[in-house]
Each structure stands twice: as C-alpha cells, then as structure tokens.
Scaffold this active site. Structure first.
Site, PDB file in Angstrom:
ATOM      1  N   ARG A  13       0.835  -1.226   0.003  1.00 49.88           N
ATOM      2  CA  ARG A  13       0.030  -0.269   0.105  1.00 49.88           C
ATOM      3  C   ARG A  13       0.991   1.136  -0.203  1.00 49.88           C
ATOM      4  O   ARG A  13       2.035   1.363   0.500  1.00 49.88           O
ATOM      5  CB  ARG A  13      -0.775   0.121   1.182  1.00 49.88           C
ATOM      6  CG  ARG A  13      -2.112  -0.889   1.107  1.00 49.88           C
ATOM      7  CD  ARG A  13      -2.936  -0.301   0.416  1.00 49.88           C
ATOM      8  NE  ARG A  13      -4.530  -1.056   0.501  1.00 49.88           N
ATOM      9  CZ  ARG A  13      -4.939  -2.069  -0.374  1.00 49.88           C
ATOM     10  NH1 ARG A  13      -4.098  -2.488  -1.211  1.00 49.88           N
ATOM     11  NH2 ARG A  13      -5.944  -2.893  -0.105  1.00 49.88           N
TER      12      ARG A  13
ATOM     13  N   GLU B 169      -3.791   7.860  -5.338  1.00 54.79           N
ATOM     14  CA  GLU B 169      -3.780   7.137  -6.576  1.00 54.79           C
ATOM     15  C   GLU B 169      -5.064   7.795  -7.378  1.00 54.79           C
ATOM     16  O   GLU B 169      -6.206   7.504  -6.471  1.00 54.79           O
ATOM     17  CB  GLU B 169      -3.878   5.811  -6.437  1.00 54.79           C
ATOM     18  CG  GLU B 169      -2.513   5.265  -5.712  1.00 54.79           C
ATOM     19  CD  GLU B 169      -2.455   3.605  -5.652  1.00 54.79           C
ATOM     20  OE1 GLU B 169      -3.582   3.043  -6.057  1.00 54.79           O
ATOM     21  OE2 GLU B 169      -1.672   2.927  -5.081  1.00 54.79           O
TER      22      GLU B 169
ATOM     23  N   HIS C 144      -0.882   0.572 -10.217  1.00 54.42           N
ATOM     24  CA  HIS C 144      -1.549  -0.389  -9.166  1.00 54.42           C
ATOM     25  C   HIS C 144      -2.047  -1.498 -10.071  1.00 54.42           C
ATOM     26  O   HIS C 144      -3.137  -1.855 -10.103  1.00 54.42           O
ATOM     27  CB  HIS C 144      -2.753   0.076  -8.416  1.00 54.42           C
ATOM     28  CG  HIS C 144      -2.906  -0.548  -7.174  1.00 54.42           C
ATOM     29  ND1 HIS C 144      -3.188   0.293  -6.111  1.00 54.42           N
ATOM     30  CD2 HIS C 144      -2.922  -1.732  -6.698  1.00 54.42           C
ATOM     31  CE1 HIS C 144      -3.501  -0.390  -5.119  1.00 54.42           C
ATOM     32  NE2 HIS C 144      -3.417  -1.870  -5.463  1.00 54.42           N
TER      33      HIS C 144
END
Length: 304
Positions: A223, A252, A270
């Site tokens: 994370r 993000e 991601h």
C-alpha cells in the site's frame, strides 16, 4: 431465484460489472433501490467505513474485490451483522511475479533502457552499468501469502532472503529479523508486502531508507500508506537509495508529480494483479461467495 439488487460502493471494473449484471440489478449509491440492497460490492482500495455500513440497515453481505481489508471497518460490519468476503488467494502468484519484475526493472534499469533506445540516444551514448541481483541480499517485509511467494521467487533467482513482520514464523525457511531498519541495513533490496492500516502507516521512513543505503532498491506492491512518501522522494532525488519499483502510491491515481521526473523510479498504475487469469479468478470467487450467501451455504467471512 428472482433478480436481486446489488449496490456498487465503488467504480467496478467492466468484467466484474458485466458478470454481476448477468444475474443481478447493479445500482449506484444514489439509486432508490440501493436502500433495500442486501448485498454491496466494493474494492480493496475504496473499502467501506463505519458510516457507509451503518447507513445501510438492509445490508448483509459486503463483497470486496481485492486482498486488502484495511479500508473495511470489520468491527462495524461484525456489529451490524454484515458478512465480508474478499479475494485473498487469487492474486498471490501474479502479484509476487510483478514484485520480482519491478525489482529487475529497477536494478537492471529496464524501463530506463527502453526510454533510452526510444529517444534515439543509443547511437551516440552508452548507459552506465546497472546492478545485478544474483548473490545479493533481499529483505521481505510481511511474510503473508504474497510475501512468502515473493521470498520463494527471490530464493530461486539466487538471492539471500530474510524477512520481518509482527512476529516470527518458526516454520518459515528464511531468517527472521525483528526490526525493519536492521533488515534494511543488511539488504540490497527491500520488498514491501505487508498490509496497510494504522499499524504499518509510514513504516518505511527516512531512517529505514538511509539504512537501505545508496545501492539499495525499494519495491512496494503493498500500500502507498506504508511508505513515508516525502522521505522516499527525497531519498530518490538525493541518492540515499539507488532506485525504486512502485506499484502503489499515497494518492492514486494523482501521484506526486515529482515521481515522473525520476529516472531511478519505475512506476506502475496499481497493476500487479491485473492479468487475464487473475481477473477471471477474482470475478469467479466473488460470484461463488455471493451465491453461497444467497443459498445459505458456507463461505469465508472475514468479519466473523
């Protein structure tokens, strides 16, 4: 069985929405039908906080696409009688592959080399040497499913592996180092695979990065919250570490623009779990768990 309403608490990927829509009416939060929905679907990045869960008295199942539970208030779900299912096993192998890919990309400068060739620089310049990985030391932070799969791969490519986490695991074949700074100090590469949440917030700070050192590589597929991002940017800009492979960020998709100017940072959106095979497995797992809930059959309830 009649069509049932499913509440979408996040923007659902098309493959998941299409699969749900085949048997359910998928509605958004502001749809009047959402008030009576027994089932809601979210993602690991969006989750569901206490306010969301408490405001939906009809809700009895929260299905989350992803492995992380740090953004779902499990205590509130439990208190409200809401079961929580997610996809903890389906992502493991592909995320582990991607972590090793980021490590290679950062240490061997693969993305930088691609830019070098595309810019037409090869004819008149030579890139400086990259760093090898075999016979080097790797530290894995978090030895859950994904961390263990990463450690196995790193061992397979000839790296010496050690790890750290909240507690030792005597069954693990790799040495345990109790403190992350000590692990960073003995590592040429530090790979982050721990969960997010308050316990790991900013765990990788300036001291850890300094311990990793000017030849060290950081890889983060965990994370964005586990890294002190200003400290990481300063370390990459100032050469405190050699480079980083990053699939997650503090914000993000609006990451800090300073990352975009760094040649020694490999950036991914991601993306570690986004393979066709994993997507199919994730969608299939959620559909099976939702069906089990509706049929009164057992399934893994993370809020139990």
């Amino acid at each position: 069985m009649s069509r049932e309403t499913i509440l979408a608490l996040a923007t659902l990927p098309k493959d998941l929405r299409d699969a749900l829509s085949a048997d359910f009416d998928v509605v958004e939060r502001d749809d009047p039908a959402a008030r009576d929905a027994r089932i809601a679907v979210t993602t690991g990045m969006v989750g569901a906080d206490a306010g969301v869960l408490q405001s939906r008295p009809a809700l009895r199942l929260l299905a989350s696409m992803g492995v992380g539970l740090d953004r779902i208030d499990l205590a509130t779900a439990r208190a409200c009688g809401i079961a929580v299912c997610h996809t903890p096993d389906e992502l493991t192998e592909d995320v582990a592959d991607f972590a090793v890919g980021l490590l290679y990309a950062a240490s061997r400068r693969i993305a930088e080399a691609d830019r070098f060739v595309r810019a037409g620089r090869w004819a008149g310049e030579r890139m400086s040497p990259s760093s090898s990985l075999h016979r080097k030391a790797a530290g894995v932070v978090g030895l859950g499913r994904i961390g263990a799969a990463i450690a196995q791969r790193l061992t397979g490519i000839g790296m010496r592996v050690a790890w750290t986490g909240p507690r030792p695991k005597p069954e693990a074949p790799w040495p345990f180092v109790p403190e992350i700074r000590a692990l960073a100090a003995q590592s040429d590469a530090l790979i982050l695979a721990m969960p997010g949440g308050s316990d790991t917030q900013g765990m990788v700070d300036a001291e850890v990065l300094s311990a990793l050192g000017p030849r060290g590589i950081l890889v983060n597929i965990a994370r964005g919250s586990v890294v002190d991002e200003p400290a990481l940017l300063a370390a990459l800009e100032g050469g405190t570490i050699a480079g980083a492979g990053l699939d997650v960020f503090a914000s993000e998709p609006a990451l800090d623009p300073r990352f975009l100017r760094l040649e020694n940072a490999v950036l991914a959106p991601h993306y570690a779990s986004l393979t066709r095979e994993t997507r199919e497995a994730i969608v299939g797992r959620l559909l099976r768990d939702i069906t089990a809930f509706r049929d009164g059959q057992p399934f893994f309830n993370a809020a139990a």
